[in-house]
Design a protein around this motif. Sequence first.
Motif, PDB file in Angstrom:
ATOM      1  N   GLN A 145       0.831  -1.206   0.000  1.00  0.00           N
ATOM      2  CA  GLN A 145       0.000   0.000   0.000  1.00  0.00           C
ATOM      3  C   GLN A 145       0.867   1.258   0.000  1.00  0.00           C
ATOM      4  OE1 GLN A 145      -2.374  -0.701   3.489  1.00  0.00           O
ATOM      5  NE2 GLN A 145      -4.056  -1.638   2.356  1.00  0.00           N
ATOM      6  N   ILE A 146       1.900   1.281   0.838  1.00  0.00           N
ATOM      7  CA  ILE A 146       2.770   2.460   0.905  1.00  0.00           C
ATOM      8  C   ILE A 146       3.562   2.620  -0.390  1.00  0.00           C
ATOM      9  CG2 ILE A 146       4.752   3.488   2.104  1.00  0.00           C
ATOM     10  CD1 ILE A 146       3.726   2.262   4.681  1.00  0.00           C
ATOM     11  N   LYS A 148       2.681   1.688  -3.348  1.00  0.00           N
ATOM     12  CA  LYS A 148       1.769   2.206  -4.374  1.00  0.00           C
ATOM     13  C   LYS A 148       1.507   3.694  -4.155  1.00  0.00           C
ATOM     14  CE  LYS A 148      -0.555  -2.106  -5.614  1.00  0.00           C
ATOM     15  NZ  LYS A 148      -1.817  -2.890  -5.583  1.00  0.00           N
ATOM     16  N   GLY A 149       1.443   4.108  -2.876  1.00  0.00           N
ATOM     17  CA  GLY A 149       1.279   5.530  -2.576  1.00  0.00           C
ATOM     18  C   GLY A 149       2.426   6.357  -3.126  1.00  0.00           C
ATOM     19  N   THR A 175       9.915   4.501   2.409  1.00  0.00           N
ATOM     20  CA  THR A 175       8.912   3.464   2.707  1.00  0.00           C
ATOM     21  C   THR A 175       9.334   2.635   3.911  1.00  0.00           C
ATOM     22  OG1 THR A 175       8.242   3.310   0.382  1.00  0.00           O
ATOM     23  CG2 THR A 175       7.699   1.443   1.797  1.00  0.00           C
ATOM     24  N   GLU A 197       1.438  13.789  -6.756  1.00  0.00           N
ATOM     25  CA  GLU A 197       0.499  12.818  -6.188  1.00  0.00           C
ATOM     26  C   GLU A 197       1.124  12.101  -4.996  1.00  0.00           C
ATOM     27  OE1 GLU A 197      -0.917  13.955 -10.062  1.00  0.00           O
ATOM     28  OE2 GLU A 197       1.043  13.268  -9.388  1.00  0.00           O
ATOM     29  N   SER A 198       2.396  11.728  -5.113  1.00  0.00           N
ATOM     30  CA  SER A 198       3.089  11.059  -4.009  1.00  0.00           C
ATOM     31  C   SER A 198       3.257  12.001  -2.817  1.00  0.00           C
ATOM     32  CB  SER A 198       4.465  10.553  -4.467  1.00  0.00           C
ATOM     33  OG  SER A 198       4.328   9.584  -5.484  1.00  0.00           O
ATOM     34  N   GLU A 200       1.205  14.437  -1.987  1.00  0.00           N
ATOM     35  CA  GLU A 200      -0.104  14.534  -1.350  1.00  0.00           C
ATOM     36  C   GLU A 200      -0.381  13.289  -0.515  1.00  0.00           C
ATOM     37  OE1 GLU A 200      -2.695  15.236  -4.631  1.00  0.00           O
ATOM     38  OE2 GLU A 200      -1.826  17.195  -5.066  1.00  0.00           O
ATOM     39  N   TRP A 201       0.019  12.119  -1.022  1.00  0.00           N
ATOM     40  CA  TRP A 201      -0.174  10.879  -0.266  1.00  0.00           C
ATOM     41  C   TRP A 201       0.654  10.914   1.020  1.00  0.00           C
ATOM     42  CZ3 TRP A 201       2.761   7.080   1.824  1.00  0.00           C
ATOM     43  CH2 TRP A 201       2.093   5.929   2.251  1.00  0.00           C
ATOM     44  N   SER A 204      -0.858  13.177   3.622  1.00  0.00           N
ATOM     45  CA  SER A 204      -2.015  12.530   4.250  1.00  0.00           C
ATOM     46  C   SER A 204      -1.564  11.498   5.275  1.00  0.00           C
ATOM     47  CB  SER A 204      -2.884  11.867   3.170  1.00  0.00           C
ATOM     48  OG  SER A 204      -3.945  11.143   3.749  1.00  0.00           O
ATOM     49  N   TYR A 205      -0.506  10.751   4.953  1.00  0.00           N
ATOM     50  CA  TYR A 205      -0.001   9.702   5.861  1.00  0.00           C
ATOM     51  C   TYR A 205       0.572  10.317   7.134  1.00  0.00           C
ATOM     52  CZ  TYR A 205       2.447   5.511   7.461  1.00  0.00           C
ATOM     53  OH  TYR A 205       2.869   4.440   8.216  1.00  0.00           O
TER      54      TYR A 205
END
Length: 652
Positions: A145-146, A148-149, A175, A197-198, A200-201, A204-205
């Motif tokens: 999941q990470i 892919k983030g 990661t 995009e990364s 922003e991910w 959020s994390y």
Amino acid sequence: MIYFRSVSLSFLDRQLFDQINWTIHPKSRIGLVGDNGTGKTTLFRAILEQVHLDSGFIDIPDRKQKKIGYLPQDLVELEATGLIEYLRGKSGIAQLEDDIRFLEVQISQTRPNTHAYSELTRRYGDATAEFTARDGYVFDVRARQILKGFGFRESDFNKTCDSFSGGWKMRILLTSILLARPDIMLLDEPTNHLDTESMEWLESYLKDYPGTILVVSHDHFFLDKIATQIAELANHRIHIYKGNYTYYLAEKERRIEALKKEMELQKAQIKKIEEFVERFRYKATKASQVQSRIKMLDKFKEIKLEGSSKSVTMRFPEGKKSVREVVKVSNLGHSYGDLTVFSGLNFSLFRGDKVAFVGVNGSGKSTLSRLLSLTEQPRQGIVQYGDHVNMAFFSQESSQNLNYANTIWQEVNSVPSSADDQTRRNLLGAFLFSGDDIFKSVGILSGGEKSRLALLKIMLLDTNFLILDEPTNHLDIKTKDIFQNALIHYSGTVAIVSHDRYFLDHLVNKVFELRDNRIFDYHGNYSYFIEKRSQMTPESEQKDPRSERAMDKTISLKDKKRMEAEERNRLSKIKNNLKKELAAIEDNIAQLEAKKTSIEKSLCDPQTHRDSVKIKELTIEFKTIEDKLVEAYAVWTDLSCRMEIETPMKSI
């Protein structure tokens, strides 16, 4: 807690820290800022005890029990280990698994009802509890999941770490830090190798991360979203601002203005006292008053403006005006082998446009910039320039466009430009080349210094069209702001690829997004693009928004309601099937967990340990059930994610 107590450090004759006193509280979110060379990275290394302080100390209570994760700014080399295997090792999960297996063997070979047996079972309980707390049973799922983030694809999971490029290696290391869940995270420029995009991910994390975070970053937006406190390293001291980066900028300006007023008031007081002393110095009747005022002068502590520096400005030479349509792109497509980067692109750039090309890594932004600059030929379509267009191209690899035999000063003087020597020296200073640095050979410069020099050379050219691929990667915030201001006042056309959202937001008036091998245009700044993108439904993200708006006009209300009903029915069937699958896997997990608990009780039963064959059978069965649980948890996580995604939409 992290305590800095009277911390001082210098290298040769250069002082970095002078009597720093600072307390960092648990769960702090701190952005560490300061000009290049002030010692931000060194401060991180001091926390890690990698440098020896001249005086003072940095104390972390129970340091040995605290996990500290450190992401260095410099590129790292990783061993030829499988990606998931590396993450298991780096995060400590692999070691925990080895410890658990070792303890299982030791327990099976130790006589029950002994001190050694009790100690082994205690350690076994602690290890399994930690393994569970760190989500060891679903580690692979979390890792994927990470990854892919951060933009990794499914096909990347089977690669070895050494096969990735430098930027992707930094993502792997980041990661591993997130997976380890350290108590303290030290992140030195974490966004340098991430696409928007990364970023922003990651924001959020980190938003709800329970540990302490210290981050060095030149990304204004990132610091605004992550930091609740800014620590500025300036004049060898730490200055604290309790707010995000935007607050820091405003508060710093307010403090400077207040200090200026205080400084003027002090000067007026000193002048008044000096006039009194000078007037009555030789009068016996005023001797005691004169002496009193002389003592007052000695007690004054001079107020200085810390961190003040000369204002540096950059300006591009005023180039000749081009035609209105600067460049026209028709049916443009490109591929590398069997990989199609994009196809059928059609757009024009007009005089005065400032356009950002955005998209995930691998979407073709750099490829498009090379095709626009004519340094690479497309597989299909054409790029057509208008009359009187003078183009300059800054590539991520543009450091190759330097003569390594020249000194920096010779290289700058080799550019045909109307700029005089002082202008060239000012530019060199703005790009962090000062003093005797300008006589260094280009060949010995670092990659970042070469990139800055190549960018500087472009600023001296007579142009009216700039194509810039990641121009801000090696600029600090101050230099970046100066360069941004120069671009804002540039009268020509700009096409830029950048991951710096704040930089783009205050510069561009159009955003072209590369997605699904196509291009989508947004007439507004970067914030406008983010707002419009967030409003798009999953289906609409796969279509051209312009064609969708046109479609809406032709769809009748009756047809729209019918389509909405069909969509609800389709999603309802999907959800019902997912619910059944989810219920079945939950039953399976419950049965496996019950069986696992039963085996654990048997393994802890002294009677069982009298039968070595029985212990071996139970241990094998226990491992089999653990493996099945890992698979079941992975399936459950996947189904749960799909349940969240497959929710009925309000409209089509």
